[in-house]
Scaffold this motif. Structure first.
Motif, PDB file in Angstrom:
ATOM      1  N   ALA A  40       0.834  -1.211   0.000  1.00  0.00           N
ATOM      2  CA  ALA A  40       0.000   0.000   0.000  1.00  0.00           C
ATOM      3  C   ALA A  40       0.866   1.258   0.000  1.00  0.00           C
ATOM      4  N   PHE A  41       1.919   1.262   0.807  1.00  0.00           N
ATOM      5  CA  PHE A  41       2.817   2.435   0.818  1.00  0.00           C
ATOM      6  C   PHE A  41       3.529   2.584  -0.528  1.00  0.00           C
ATOM      7  N   GLU A  42       3.823   1.447  -1.126  1.00  0.00           N
ATOM      8  CA  GLU A  42       4.455   1.468  -2.457  1.00  0.00           C
ATOM      9  C   GLU A  42       3.508   2.109  -3.479  1.00  0.00           C
ATOM     10  N   LEU A  43       2.244   1.759  -3.389  1.00  0.00           N
ATOM     11  CA  LEU A  43       1.257   2.337  -4.308  1.00  0.00           C
ATOM     12  C   LEU A  43       1.141   3.845  -4.080  1.00  0.00           C
ATOM     13  N   GLN A  44       1.123   4.241  -2.821  1.00  0.00           N
ATOM     14  CA  GLN A  44       1.013   5.673  -2.519  1.00  0.00           C
ATOM     15  C   GLN A  44       2.153   6.448  -3.188  1.00  0.00           C
ATOM     16  N   LYS A  45       3.354   5.889  -3.109  1.00  0.00           N
ATOM     17  CA  LYS A  45       4.520   6.546  -3.724  1.00  0.00           C
ATOM     18  C   LYS A  45       4.301   6.662  -5.231  1.00  0.00           C
ATOM     19  N   GLN A  46       3.756   5.607  -5.837  1.00  0.00           N
ATOM     20  CA  GLN A  46       3.535   5.633  -7.288  1.00  0.00           C
ATOM     21  C   GLN A  46       2.472   6.665  -7.662  1.00  0.00           C
ATOM     22  N   ILE A  47       1.518   6.867  -6.774  1.00  0.00           N
ATOM     23  CA  ILE A  47       0.495   7.897  -7.011  1.00  0.00           C
ATOM     24  C   ILE A  47       1.145   9.290  -6.930  1.00  0.00           C
ATOM     25  N   VAL A  48       1.959   9.481  -5.900  1.00  0.00           N
ATOM     26  CA  VAL A  48       2.662  10.768  -5.743  1.00  0.00           C
ATOM     27  C   VAL A  48       3.559  11.044  -6.955  1.00  0.00           C
ATOM     28  N   GLU A  49       4.168   9.993  -7.465  1.00  0.00           N
ATOM     29  CA  GLU A  49       5.051  10.149  -8.635  1.00  0.00           C
ATOM     30  C   GLU A  49       4.286  10.329  -9.942  1.00  0.00           C
ATOM     31  N   GLY A  50       2.976  10.227  -9.885  1.00  0.00           N
ATOM     32  CA  GLY A  50       2.168  10.439 -11.087  1.00  0.00           C
ATOM     33  C   GLY A  50       2.036   9.221 -11.990  1.00  0.00           C
ATOM     34  N   LYS A  51       2.356   8.027 -11.471  1.00  0.00           N
ATOM     35  CA  LYS A  51       2.234   6.812 -12.292  1.00  0.00           C
ATOM     36  C   LYS A  51       0.772   6.440 -12.523  1.00  0.00           C
ATOM     37  N   LEU A  52      -0.075   6.854 -11.592  1.00  0.00           N
ATOM     38  CA  LEU A  52      -1.520   6.651 -11.739  1.00  0.00           C
ATOM     39  C   LEU A  52      -2.240   7.620 -10.809  1.00  0.00           C
ATOM     40  N   PRO A  53      -3.499   7.961 -11.151  1.00  0.00           N
ATOM     41  CA  PRO A  53      -4.262   8.763 -10.197  1.00  0.00           C
ATOM     42  C   PRO A  53      -4.687   7.880  -9.019  1.00  0.00           C
ATOM     43  N   GLU A  54      -5.063   8.493  -7.921  1.00  0.00           N
ATOM     44  CA  GLU A  54      -5.517   7.702  -6.775  1.00  0.00           C
ATOM     45  C   GLU A  54      -6.746   6.904  -7.195  1.00  0.00           C
ATOM     46  N   PRO A  55      -6.697   5.568  -7.093  1.00  0.00           N
ATOM     47  CA  PRO A  55      -7.843   4.768  -7.544  1.00  0.00           C
ATOM     48  C   PRO A  55      -9.069   4.983  -6.654  1.00  0.00           C
ATOM     49  N   ASP A  56     -10.239   4.899  -7.259  1.00  0.00           N
ATOM     50  CA  ASP A  56     -11.455   4.845  -6.449  1.00  0.00           C
ATOM     51  C   ASP A  56     -11.592   3.455  -5.845  1.00  0.00           C
ATOM     52  N   PHE A  57     -11.313   2.456  -6.688  1.00  0.00           N
ATOM     53  CA  PHE A  57     -11.484   1.067  -6.247  1.00  0.00           C
ATOM     54  C   PHE A  57     -10.251   0.228  -6.590  1.00  0.00           C
ATOM     55  N   ILE A  58      -9.903  -0.668  -5.683  1.00  0.00           N
ATOM     56  CA  ILE A  58      -8.830  -1.630  -5.931  1.00  0.00           C
ATOM     57  C   ILE A  58      -9.424  -3.028  -5.775  1.00  0.00           C
ATOM     58  N   LEU A  95     -19.017   1.376 -12.462  1.00  0.00           N
ATOM     59  CA  LEU A  95     -17.662   1.916 -12.501  1.00  0.00           C
ATOM     60  C   LEU A  95     -17.510   3.096 -13.456  1.00  0.00           C
ATOM     61  N   ARG A  96     -18.610   3.635 -13.904  1.00  0.00           N
ATOM     62  CA  ARG A  96     -18.569   4.775 -14.830  1.00  0.00           C
ATOM     63  C   ARG A  96     -17.782   5.945 -14.256  1.00  0.00           C
ATOM     64  N   GLY A  97     -16.788   6.381 -14.999  1.00  0.00           N
ATOM     65  CA  GLY A  97     -16.013   7.558 -14.575  1.00  0.00           C
ATOM     66  C   GLY A  97     -15.073   7.298 -13.402  1.00  0.00           C
ATOM     67  N   LYS A  98     -14.960   6.037 -13.002  1.00  0.00           N
ATOM     68  CA  LYS A  98     -14.111   5.739 -11.840  1.00  0.00           C
ATOM     69  C   LYS A  98     -12.708   5.328 -12.285  1.00  0.00           C
ATOM     70  N   THR A  99     -11.766   5.545 -11.380  1.00  0.00           N
ATOM     71  CA  THR A  99     -10.422   5.009 -11.584  1.00  0.00           C
ATOM     72  C   THR A  99     -10.351   3.674 -10.847  1.00  0.00           C
ATOM     73  N   VAL A 100     -10.031   2.632 -11.623  1.00  0.00           N
ATOM     74  CA  VAL A 100     -10.076   1.273 -11.081  1.00  0.00           C
ATOM     75  C   VAL A 100      -8.693   0.634 -11.202  1.00  0.00           C
ATOM     76  N   LEU A 101      -8.240   0.039 -10.114  1.00  0.00           N
ATOM     77  CA  LEU A 101      -6.961  -0.682 -10.138  1.00  0.00           C
ATOM     78  C   LEU A 101      -7.221  -2.166  -9.904  1.00  0.00           C
ATOM     79  N   PHE A 102      -6.731  -2.974 -10.844  1.00  0.00           N
ATOM     80  CA  PHE A 102      -6.782  -4.428 -10.680  1.00  0.00           C
ATOM     81  C   PHE A 102      -5.423  -4.858 -10.128  1.00  0.00           C
ATOM     82  N   TRP A 103      -5.415  -5.412  -8.924  1.00  0.00           N
ATOM     83  CA  TRP A 103      -4.144  -5.820  -8.306  1.00  0.00           C
ATOM     84  C   TRP A 103      -3.885  -7.265  -8.727  1.00  0.00           C
TER      85      TRP A 103
END
Ligand SMILES: *Cc1c(COP(=O)(O)O)cnc(C)c1O
Length: 370
Positions: free
Chosen positions: A179-197, A321-329
């Motif tokens: 989870a902390f790794e993902l947060q870093k990737q969000i801060v770095e702009g690799k993806l927007p903060e997901p609505d759903f994982i 999921l319309r308009g949502k940011t979705v991350l498949f882990w």
């Protein structure tokens, strides 16, 4: 540079926790453009935990970094673990135990047949795991006790038991780090903060660690655990207990770790993509695997990741999921094991496993995942 984001944020934990590096982290995040187009989720992303370890990927590697780290710290010579016959966890443990010079015993329960069961059994054999068939949980428990005693008599030290799926508090920390790794990737702009994982839920370690870690990291993304195992083995109450224990361990080792509130609302589990039972493939999961394979070449697993991805398919169709940011882990290994399997014959395995090779696989297993 510290590899684990958790250790960068909480250096005290690095001194306190047993850890051995097995994975190359962070795992990449990618946008699933063509799949997203097909199912009308323009902001669909994948977290490539299929690429955690070089020899073998998947979600078990993050947990084993801590669990096998503990075995090394204790100077154990052997580890023992258990699961179902095709267990990805048992295979991951065998591979990384061998790499670290530890002997591994896998106690395996029966399950419904599939191509991947054959491959995992042969690969476990290739990596020198001692494979033992256990007809039921009672026998398994008995064998585990014998194993402990035998290790004690042989080495003056009991084998370390790696819990099912690696999902004890120490293993769960692997996904708090995720989870902390993902947060870093969000801060770095690799993806927007997901609505759903979306993530499959078996022994619960992956989803529990993510839920806890996201809270501690201050993210609002909602984890959707897709239950893929019988209800008596996994559910919200058990998850909350596991989360509480993991949090207590982290706060005890590092009092600066955020004492987040463990709330019932955060542990809602999805039951509707499970199908008839553990490791029984479903039509929707088969469709999900085909879509992923055709568009990306990534293999999903009918027992786990295909069911989690089928929930995305279903929710997309229901326009949730319309308009949502979705991350498949993605929790399933993508490393090729064919070299490990090809020179072995199932006749070399203990007799009780032969039926997986002599009997048909389940009808829905079309061979995407061999
Ligand atoms: C074990 C496994 C899971 C389940 O993860 P848990 O942490 O046990 O809930 C999901 N996907 C795959 C491919 C697995 O092997």
């Amino acid at each position: 540079m510290k590899e684990l984001q958790l250790f960068r944020e909480f250096p005290v934990l690095e001194n306190e926790l047993p850890h051995v590096r097995l994975a190359s982290l962070p795992t990449p995040v990618e946008k699933l453009t063509t799949v997203g187009d097909k199912i009308n989720i323009p902001n669909l992303y994948i977290k490539r935990d299929d690429l955690t370890g070089r020899e073998y990927g998947g979600n078990k590697v993050r947990k084993l970094e801590f669990l096998l780290g503990k075995a090394l710290r204790r100077k154990s010579r052997e580890v023992a673990t258990f699961g179902f016959a095709g267990s990805n966890h048992a295979l991951a443990t065998a591979i990384y135990a061998q790499k670290l010079g530890l002997k591994c015993t896998s106690l395996l329960l029966p399950q419904v047949n599939a191509h991947y069961v054959r491959r995992n059994l042969l690969a476990g054999f290739h990596y020198n795991a001692r494979l033992c068939y256990c007809k039921n949980f009672v026998l398994l428990f008995g064998m585990l006790c014998c194993k402990l005693l035998a290790g004690y008599l042989k080495h003056g030290k009991a084998s370390m038991i790696v819990p099912a799926g690696g999902s004890c508090p120490l293993g769960v920390i692997g996904y708090v780090n995720g989870a902390f790794e993902l947060q870093k990737q969000i801060v770095e702009g690799k993806l927007p903060e997901p609505d759903f994982i979306y993530v499959p839920m078996g022994s619960m370690g992956t989803s529990t660690g993510l839920i806890l870690g996201l809270k501690a990291a201050g993210l609002k993304s909602r984890v959707i655990p897709i239950r893929v195992i019988e209800e008596n083995l996994a559910g919200p109450k058990k998850m909350m207990r596991l989360a509480q224990k993991t949090l207590s361990l982290l706060c005890k080792l590092d009092p600066t770790f955020p004492k987040v509130k463990i709330a019932k609302e955060d542990f809602a589990v999805r039951d509707d993509c499970f199908g008839p039972g553990y490791a029984h493939f479903t039509d929707l999961a088969v469709e999900a695997s085909k879509l992923m394979k055709d568009e990306t070449g990534i293999t999903l697993n009918g027992t786990y990741s295909a069911k989690a991805f089928s929930a995305i398919l279903k929710d997309a169709r229901n326009l949730i999921l319309r308009g949502k940011t979705v991350l498949f882990w993605n929790t399933y290994n993508s490393r090729d094991l064919s070299f490990a399997v090809k020179n072995h014959d199932y006749q070399d395995l203990p007799q009780s496993f032969h039926r997986y090779f002599e009997e048909d696989v389940q009808p829905l297993d079309s061979g995407y995942d061999k």
